[in-house]
Motif scaffolding. Structure first.
Motif, PDB file in Angstrom:
ATOM      1  N   TYR A 117      -7.316   7.824 -27.490  1.00 23.16           N
ATOM      2  CA  TYR A 117      -6.670   7.887 -26.191  1.00 23.16           C
ATOM      3  C   TYR A 117      -6.123   6.513 -25.830  1.00 23.16           C
ATOM      4  N   PRO A 118      -4.817   6.363 -25.724  1.00 18.99           N
ATOM      5  CA  PRO A 118      -4.248   5.049 -25.438  1.00 18.99           C
ATOM      6  C   PRO A 118      -4.584   4.580 -24.022  1.00 18.99           C
ATOM      7  N   VAL A 119      -4.516   3.280 -23.841  1.00 16.43           N
ATOM      8  CA  VAL A 119      -4.744   2.685 -22.534  1.00 16.43           C
ATOM      9  C   VAL A 119      -3.558   3.044 -21.638  1.00 16.43           C
ATOM     10  N   THR A 120      -3.826   3.472 -20.430  1.00 16.53           N
ATOM     11  CA  THR A 120      -2.762   3.778 -19.480  1.00 16.53           C
ATOM     12  C   THR A 120      -2.767   2.717 -18.388  1.00 16.53           C
ATOM     13  N   PRO A 121      -1.653   2.567 -17.667  1.00 15.27           N
ATOM     14  CA  PRO A 121      -1.587   1.531 -16.640  1.00 15.27           C
ATOM     15  C   PRO A 121      -2.710   1.612 -15.611  1.00 15.27           C
ATOM     16  N   GLU A 122      -3.120   2.800 -15.265  1.00 15.97           N
ATOM     17  CA  GLU A 122      -4.145   2.962 -14.234  1.00 15.97           C
ATOM     18  C   GLU A 122      -5.564   2.774 -14.765  1.00 15.97           C
ATOM     19  N   THR A 123      -5.775   2.969 -16.065  1.00 14.82           N
ATOM     20  CA  THR A 123      -7.138   2.892 -16.595  1.00 14.82           C
ATOM     21  C   THR A 123      -7.463   1.556 -17.248  1.00 14.82           C
ATOM     22  N   ILE A 124      -6.475   0.695 -17.436  1.00 15.73           N
ATOM     23  CA  ILE A 124      -6.754  -0.585 -18.069  1.00 15.73           C
ATOM     24  C   ILE A 124      -7.613  -1.439 -17.131  1.00 15.73           C
ATOM     25  N   HIS A 125      -8.633  -2.059 -17.701  1.00 15.59           N
ATOM     26  CA  HIS A 125      -9.579  -2.856 -16.919  1.00 15.59           C
ATOM     27  C   HIS A 125      -9.793  -4.178 -17.643  1.00 15.59           C
ATOM     28  N   ILE A 126      -9.492  -5.261 -16.970  1.00 16.24           N
ATOM     29  CA  ILE A 126      -9.656  -6.597 -17.539  1.00 16.24           C
ATOM     30  C   ILE A 126     -10.831  -7.271 -16.849  1.00 16.24           C
ATOM     31  N   ILE A 127     -11.769  -7.762 -17.649  1.00 13.73           N
ATOM     32  CA  ILE A 127     -12.925  -8.482 -17.118  1.00 13.73           C
ATOM     33  C   ILE A 127     -12.888  -9.899 -17.680  1.00 13.73           C
ATOM     34  N   ILE A 128     -12.941 -10.858 -16.780  1.00 12.84           N
ATOM     35  CA  ILE A 128     -12.903 -12.260 -17.167  1.00 12.84           C
ATOM     36  C   ILE A 128     -14.215 -12.897 -16.759  1.00 12.84           C
ATOM     37  N   SER A 129     -14.905 -13.504 -17.727  1.00  9.81           N
ATOM     38  CA  SER A 129     -16.154 -14.201 -17.428  1.00  9.81           C
ATOM     39  C   SER A 129     -16.034 -15.652 -17.879  1.00  9.81           C
ATOM     40  N   GLU A 130     -17.128 -16.385 -17.751  1.00  9.33           N
ATOM     41  CA  GLU A 130     -17.109 -17.796 -18.133  1.00  9.33           C
ATOM     42  C   GLU A 130     -16.759 -17.995 -19.600  1.00  9.33           C
ATOM     43  N   ASP A 131     -17.141 -17.063 -20.446  1.00  5.70           N
ATOM     44  CA  ASP A 131     -17.006 -17.286 -21.882  1.00  5.70           C
ATOM     45  C   ASP A 131     -16.231 -16.211 -22.652  1.00  5.70           C
ATOM     46  N   LYS A 132     -15.726 -15.195 -21.963  1.00  6.55           N
ATOM     47  CA  LYS A 132     -14.980 -14.170 -22.702  1.00  6.55           C
ATOM     48  C   LYS A 132     -14.022 -13.420 -21.785  1.00  6.55           C
ATOM     49  N   THR A 133     -13.093 -12.719 -22.436  1.00  3.20           N
ATOM     50  CA  THR A 133     -12.161 -11.841 -21.739  1.00  3.20           C
ATOM     51  C   THR A 133     -12.244 -10.486 -22.414  1.00  3.20           C
ATOM     52  N   MET A 134     -12.365  -9.451 -21.604  1.00  6.62           N
ATOM     53  CA  MET A 134     -12.439  -8.094 -22.145  1.00  6.62           C
ATOM     54  C   MET A 134     -11.307  -7.254 -21.555  1.00  6.62           C
ATOM     55  N   VAL A 135     -10.748  -6.404 -22.404  1.00  6.30           N
ATOM     56  CA  VAL A 135      -9.731  -5.462 -21.975  1.00  6.30           C
ATOM     57  C   VAL A 135     -10.229  -4.074 -22.337  1.00  6.30           C
ATOM     58  N   SER A 136     -10.492  -3.273 -21.322  1.00  5.42           N
ATOM     59  CA  SER A 136     -10.972  -1.901 -21.521  1.00  5.42           C
ATOM     60  C   SER A 136     -12.097  -1.847 -22.550  1.00  5.42           C
ATOM     61  N   GLU A 137     -13.157  -2.598 -22.315  1.00  2.00           N
ATOM     62  CA  GLU A 137     -14.389  -2.641 -23.112  1.00  2.00           C
ATOM     63  C   GLU A 137     -14.220  -3.296 -24.485  1.00  2.00           C
ATOM     64  N   TRP A 138     -13.086  -3.941 -24.741  1.00  2.00           N
ATOM     65  CA  TRP A 138     -12.858  -4.660 -25.989  1.00  2.00           C
ATOM     66  C   TRP A 138     -12.847  -6.151 -25.693  1.00  2.00           C
ATOM     67  N   GLU A 139     -13.748  -6.887 -26.325  1.00  2.00           N
ATOM     68  CA  GLU A 139     -13.776  -8.332 -26.160  1.00  2.00           C
ATOM     69  C   GLU A 139     -12.699  -8.949 -27.042  1.00  2.00           C
ATOM     70  N   ILE A 140     -11.778  -9.649 -26.424  1.00  2.00           N
ATOM     71  CA  ILE A 140     -10.690 -10.257 -27.167  1.00  2.00           C
ATOM     72  C   ILE A 140     -11.247 -11.436 -27.959  1.00  2.00           C
ATOM     73  N   PRO A 141     -11.087 -11.409 -29.284  1.00  2.00           N
ATOM     74  CA  PRO A 141     -11.596 -12.528 -30.085  1.00  2.00           C
ATOM     75  C   PRO A 141     -10.746 -13.779 -29.877  1.00  2.00           C
ATOM     76  N   GLU A 142     -11.274 -14.910 -30.340  1.00  2.00           N
ATOM     77  CA  GLU A 142     -10.563 -16.175 -30.173  1.00  2.00           C
ATOM     78  C   GLU A 142      -9.209 -16.156 -30.877  1.00  2.00           C
ATOM     79  N   GLU A 143      -9.154 -15.546 -32.045  1.00  2.00           N
ATOM     80  CA  GLU A 143      -7.889 -15.406 -32.761  1.00  2.00           C
ATOM     81  C   GLU A 143      -7.589 -13.918 -32.907  1.00  2.00           C
ATOM     82  N   VAL A 144      -6.476 -13.497 -32.327  1.00  2.00           N
ATOM     83  CA  VAL A 144      -6.115 -12.084 -32.367  1.00  2.00           C
ATOM     84  C   VAL A 144      -4.662 -11.951 -32.820  1.00  2.00           C
ATOM     85  N   THR A 145      -4.431 -10.992 -33.725  1.00  2.00           N
ATOM     86  CA  THR A 145      -3.082 -10.727 -34.228  1.00  2.00           C
ATOM     87  C   THR A 145      -2.425  -9.643 -33.384  1.00  2.00           C
ATOM     88  N   LEU A 146      -1.125  -9.498 -33.542  1.00  2.00           N
ATOM     89  CA  LEU A 146      -0.388  -8.454 -32.827  1.00  2.00           C
ATOM     90  C   LEU A 146      -0.901  -7.073 -33.217  1.00  2.00           C
TER      91      LEU A 146
END
Length: 163
Positions: A22-51
């Protein structure tokens, strides 16, 4: 009976791997920013991420804008832009737009999802400072920069990842 168990197992696997089903939709996307990480819809964005990895998590970009030294991948429907340097395959900057002026390098729609700042320390608060139209949000040792305009300092865009 074994066929029913197999079907149930397959349904459970599909349910738990719904990020790619199920793709992320504009209304369901959730970004969480903490002191040490960023998450997008329950996925922690790694330090190096490809397209490819980014697209596997938030869907295929709508269009690109290429300059001499970088390529911006634009998700018009999500209000997000990912900037990659031409000499690197890793993400350079990820920006969320709350207001757009319909420039070619901006999304056609504003971010409609949810963004939260989170701290493991309940006493930690987000410090916001403003200098002209530049705003800085500080959470612990982490700082995020954006554009805030008007008397109310309305947030227009924020870089949630930047190298």
């Amino acid at each position: 009976m074994n066929q029913n168990k197999l079907q149930s197992l397959m349904l459970c696997l599909l349910f738990y791997s719904n990020v790619s089903v199920y793709p992320v939709t504009p209304e369901t996307i959730h970004i969480i920013i903490s002191e040490d990480k960023t998450m997008v819809s329950e996925w922690e964005i790694p330090e190096e991420v490809t397209l490819d990895t980014l697209e596997s998590k938030i869907g295929t970009h709508d269009r690109t804008n290429e300059t001499e030294d970088s390529i911006k991948y634009i998700w018009d429907h999500l209000g997000i832009v990912a900037k990659f340097s031409k000499n690197s395959k890793f993400l350079n900057k990820l920006t969320v737009f709350y207001a757009t002026t319909l420039k070619n390098e901006e999304p056609k729609q504003n971010f409609k999802g949810k963004m939260n700042f989170f701290s493991s320390d309940p006493n930690q608060k987000v410090e916001a400072t403003y200098k002209g139209w530049i705003c800085r949000f500080k959470l612990g040792n982490r700082s995020l920069y954006g554009i805030c305009k008007g008397e109310n300092r309305n947030l227009e865009q924020i870089d949630i990842l930047s190298k």
